[in-house]
Structures are given as structure tokens and as C-alpha cells.
Design an enzyme around this catalytic site. Sequence first.
Site, PDB file in Angstrom:
ATOM      1  N   ASP A 127       0.805  -1.243   0.000  1.00 25.56           N
ATOM      2  CA  ASP A 127       0.000   0.000   0.000  1.00 25.56           C
ATOM      3  C   ASP A 127       0.830   1.281   0.000  1.00 25.56           C
ATOM      4  O   ASP A 127       0.515   2.214  -0.714  1.00 25.56           O
ATOM      5  CB  ASP A 127      -0.886   0.133   1.248  1.00 25.56           C
ATOM      6  CG  ASP A 127      -1.491  -1.135   1.734  1.00 25.56           C
ATOM      7  OD1 ASP A 127      -1.091  -2.215   1.283  1.00 25.56           O
ATOM      8  OD2 ASP A 127      -2.372  -1.032   2.589  1.00 25.56           O
ATOM      9  N   ASP A 216      12.078  -4.038  -2.821  1.00 25.83           N
ATOM     10  CA  ASP A 216      11.416  -3.588  -1.601  1.00 25.83           C
ATOM     11  C   ASP A 216      11.598  -4.801  -0.677  1.00 25.83           C
ATOM     12  O   ASP A 216      10.866  -5.785  -0.779  1.00 25.83           O
ATOM     13  CB  ASP A 216       9.947  -3.305  -1.917  1.00 25.83           C
ATOM     14  CG  ASP A 216       9.129  -2.960  -0.680  1.00 25.83           C
ATOM     15  OD1 ASP A 216       9.689  -2.984   0.428  1.00 25.83           O
ATOM     16  OD2 ASP A 216       7.922  -2.678  -0.817  1.00 25.83           O
TER      17      ASP A 216
HETATM   18  N1  F0G Z   1       7.128  -2.375   2.007  1.00 26.57           N
HETATM   19  C1  F0G Z   1       6.504  -3.470   2.496  1.00 26.57           C
HETATM   20  C2  F0G Z   1       6.567  -4.746   1.739  1.00 26.57           C
HETATM   21  C3  F0G Z   1       5.810  -3.382   3.714  1.00 26.57           C
HETATM   22  O1  F0G Z   1       5.197  -4.485   4.192  1.00 26.57           O
HETATM   23  C4  F0G Z   1       5.773  -2.152   4.414  1.00 26.57           C
HETATM   24  C5  F0G Z   1       5.064  -2.028   5.690  1.00 26.57           C
HETATM   25  C6  F0G Z   1       6.437  -1.051   3.851  1.00 26.57           C
HETATM   26  C7  F0G Z   1       7.111  -1.192   2.653  1.00 26.57           C
HETATM   27  C8  F0G Z   1       6.430   0.303   4.516  1.00 26.57           C
HETATM   28  O2  F0G Z   1       7.289   0.316   5.576  1.00 26.57           O
HETATM   29  O3  F0G Z   1       5.870   0.721   7.599  1.00 26.57           O
HETATM   30  O4  F0G Z   1       8.365   1.017   7.647  1.00 26.57           O
HETATM   31  O5  F0G Z   1       6.956   2.631   6.431  1.00 26.57           O
HETATM   32  N2  F0G Z   1       4.250  -2.886   6.139  1.00 26.57           N
HETATM   33  C9  F0G Z   1       3.548  -2.875   7.407  1.00 26.57           C
HETATM   34  C10 F0G Z   1       2.570  -4.024   7.483  1.00 26.57           C
HETATM   35  C11 F0G Z   1       2.976  -1.566   7.806  1.00 26.57           C
HETATM   36  O6  F0G Z   1       1.811  -4.071   8.477  1.00 26.57           O
HETATM   37  O7  F0G Z   1       2.567  -4.900   6.620  1.00 26.57           O
HETATM   38  P1  F0G Z   1       7.092   1.226   6.894  1.00 26.57           P
END
Ligand code: F0G
Length: 468
Positions: A127, A216
Site C-alpha cells: 500500500d 522492496d
Molecule cells: N514495504 C513493504 C513490503 C511493507 O510491508 C511495508 C510495511 C512497507 C514497505 C512500509 O514500511 O511501515 O516502515 O513505512 N508494512 C507494514 C505491514 C505496515 O503491516 O505490513 P514502513
Amino acid sequence: MTRPRQPAEPFRIKSVEPIKLLDRAAREEKIVEAHYNIFKIDAADIYIDLLTDSGTAAMSNRQWAALMMGDESYAGARSFRRFEEVVKGIFHKQFVIPCHQGRSAENMMFSTVVKPGQYVLNNTHFDTTRGNTQHKGGIAVDLPCPEVDAPVPLPFKGDMDTERLEKFIKEHGTDSIAMVIMTVTSNSVGGQPVSMKNIKKVSAICKKHNLPFFFDCARFAENCFFIRRDEPGYAEKSIREIAGEMFDACDGVMMSAKKDGLANIGGFIALNDEELYQKLTNLMILIEGFPTYGGLAGRDMEVLAVGLLEVMDLDYLSHRVDQVHYFGEVLKEAGMPIVEPTGGHAVFVDAGQFLPHIPPEQFPGQSLTVAFYVEGGIRIVEIGSLMFGGKDPVTGEKMTAPRELVRMALPRRVYTNSHLDYIGETAARIAAGKEMLRGYKISYQSPFLRHFTCKMEAIPEENVEVNS
Ligand code: F0G
């Protein structure tokens, strides 16, 4: 009991944090006060919190010791040098830019490389990656492999569809594409891993067309573990060797280190392109901080320097992945249909299938989310039409979710298997009375990311009103 016996945790507990289960009447009161929105409940009123695996890990004794070694100098801190050395060693890149978390890395990267109207291609965007791309005028395109929703447990459902990638490049031309991103593991499709074969193929396509290829890599170690376990030729390699091979195939990485950094905050960009590095650090000084701390304290960088190495430990990783698998078996035994195979960080339950009497417009995932709180004080999150539905804030079109899921993410090193058994018992009680569960309607919503702040009402049984 049919589920496999799970090996005991490969750690013992040195510091504890008490948790409390409110009684049922209090939980019912809390959920009404929160307008049935689980984000509005105080953490103190939750017994087991599976909202996210991000920033929720338990640190090791080594990390707590490292924290005391933090050098908080504004420029050139020793802690940055230690962090930089570890990142360079794992990710094989020359330049390291610390950020306070993943989305700030995304914001800086897309502000710098995405021109309005350009495409960003991803196996499947998370997202915030999607949001940051769109915020800079870019168009986020997902290219998941065709098997992604196949009802069979294939090992690498996180792969990118390389045929569609080639076709997209041919049809739109390289100038219209800002970059190609591989998300490992692919969070939005259930934490499913990506194979080395697929990574290399995507890398070769990007090289051929001179397109920047980034990762990522929030959950890189979990992805490497799946490659070691399930991809021929990797069983004898260390996680570090596999990570090196994986990252040699790309131009750079963006990482939310709140997952596989085993830390409560942090992130970074690592890359080889010096010109891009200069542009990013210029922006960083404006918005994040000086390039040798970038929004983090020295102590955070010390913690990450230890966590990024600890996360590659095989005992840790095999317990981690087995625990998620075990949790999936526990939920299945309780009568819940789950997405299989289980991925690296969470179990996803198909609430649409579990509650066929609640139509998607009445949010079956939300109904199950409320049930887990009321029945057991457990916090999970809806990933269905409440999160992805409603009106597109840009086009005004009605959006629908492909599936009505809920996610139960496991924080790293936090809960024991007894906690998971407790969740299983709660799930069985919910399953026994599932016909009683009702749908919900929204009484207030915001134009963006409505699930965080919306208010809801339970739909009375005789009422078949439908949400828009
Ligand atoms: N990329 C991925 C694959 C993620 O799962 C997340 C965050 C982010 C980027 C963004 O990173 O939160 O440090 O700014 N995922 C969390 C989740 C919020 O609950 O899956 P962030």
C-alpha cells in the site's frame, strides 16, 4: 491432534511484558466505543496483538547491549559506520542512506526518480509503495504471477509475471517506466516468496532494457529462507550467500527495517548509482536529516546493525517460518479456511468463504475481526472490501477487493506457541457460532485509507441494507 508438533522456541525469555485479558463485558464495551474499528482500541485493551509484524519484534540481549553503544553525534557517528558496514556486507551496495522507516525511503526515491505519468512496475505493490508512487504522479502497476490465487500450495506465488513484464515494456516503451521493483516477500499476496530464478529473469529483462531494478526487501531473510528450503540448488547455501546472490541481481534496495531488521524503527536505501545517491542525500538533508543518521538515533542504527545479522540465523528463521505454518494448521483445525501455503509473516483467513451469509458489501472480514476481539481480546486486521473498497479518491469509481481476507501477522520472537493455541481455541468457538455473526455498515469514512478511521454499525439481522 493432527497438527505437527512444533519445535520449542530457540530462545529463552529474559525480559517480560505483562498482557491482560479484559473480561467479555469490558471487551464488548470497548468495541462499541471504538465504533467497531479495531484501530481505535488502545493496545492496553488488547490481549494478543496480530495487527502487524512491523516494528513489533522483541529485541535480543545483544541488541539491547548494542543500544547502549549508540553514538549520537550529528555527523559521522560511529553507529552509522557500523550500520553502513553491515548493510554493505549483506546487500552488496556502495552507498547507504538511513531513513526512519520504509515509506520515507519510498517517498525520497519516488520524489527523485518518478516523473508524472510514468509507470512503476512491481510483482505486487505494498500500500505505501503504491501510495507514494501515486503521490508523485506515477502509475503503480502490479504484475503478479498467474498462479498467485491458484488454490494449490505452490512454493513461489510471489513471483513476477515475466511475460507480462516483457509485453508491458514492448507496449509502453522504456521511457515511460521509472523503475521495476521486486517486493520480497510479497506482503500484499500473503507474504509469498519470490524464487531466485524469477529474480534473475526479471534482472536480465531490466538489464536488457536498461531499466533500474530495485528491491522492496522488508522481509528479505524470510524470502531467502524459502529459497534455501524450496528451490533446487540452494539447500547447502547460507542465508547470507543467498541474500548476496539475490542483491547482486539488482541496482539497489529500499528496506523497511521494522520487519527483518528485528528493530522497532528504521529503514534505508542502498544503491550503487552515485548520481542518484547524491540527489537522494540532497533531498534527505531537507526532509529526514544529515546523511549519517537520516531520521534515526545512533542507538537505532546500532540495534539494526545487530538485528540485520541476527535475522539470517537459520535456527531463528526455521522457527519463524515453522511457527507461521503451525499457526495456519491451528486455524485450519479450528475450521477456518486459510490462504495456502502460509507465507513468511502472517496467516490470511478467507472470511468470505468462512462467512458466506455475509455479502462483501457488509464486510465479512470486519465481522470476523470484531468476533476475534470480542471472543478472545485478539486484534487482527481486515484486508478486504473495507480496506480496498469504496470510491477511488482520484477517479470516483467504485472499487472492490478481489477477496475478503483477514490478516493475522505474527510479531517476531514475541508470542509463544501457547498463545497460538489460545487463538486456535478462540477460532474454534467463533466457528461453532459463525451463523450468528452479522455484517457491518459504515457510518463515517474519510476519502483516503478509510479503514484506519472509519466508524461502523452492526447491521440488524432483518435489515439487508447495502453499503456503497
Ligand atoms: N514495504 C513493504 C513490503 C511493507 O510491508 C511495508 C510495511 C512497507 C514497505 C512500509 O514500511 O511501515 O516502515 O513505512 N508494512 C507494514 C505491514 C505496515 O503491516 O505490513 P514502513
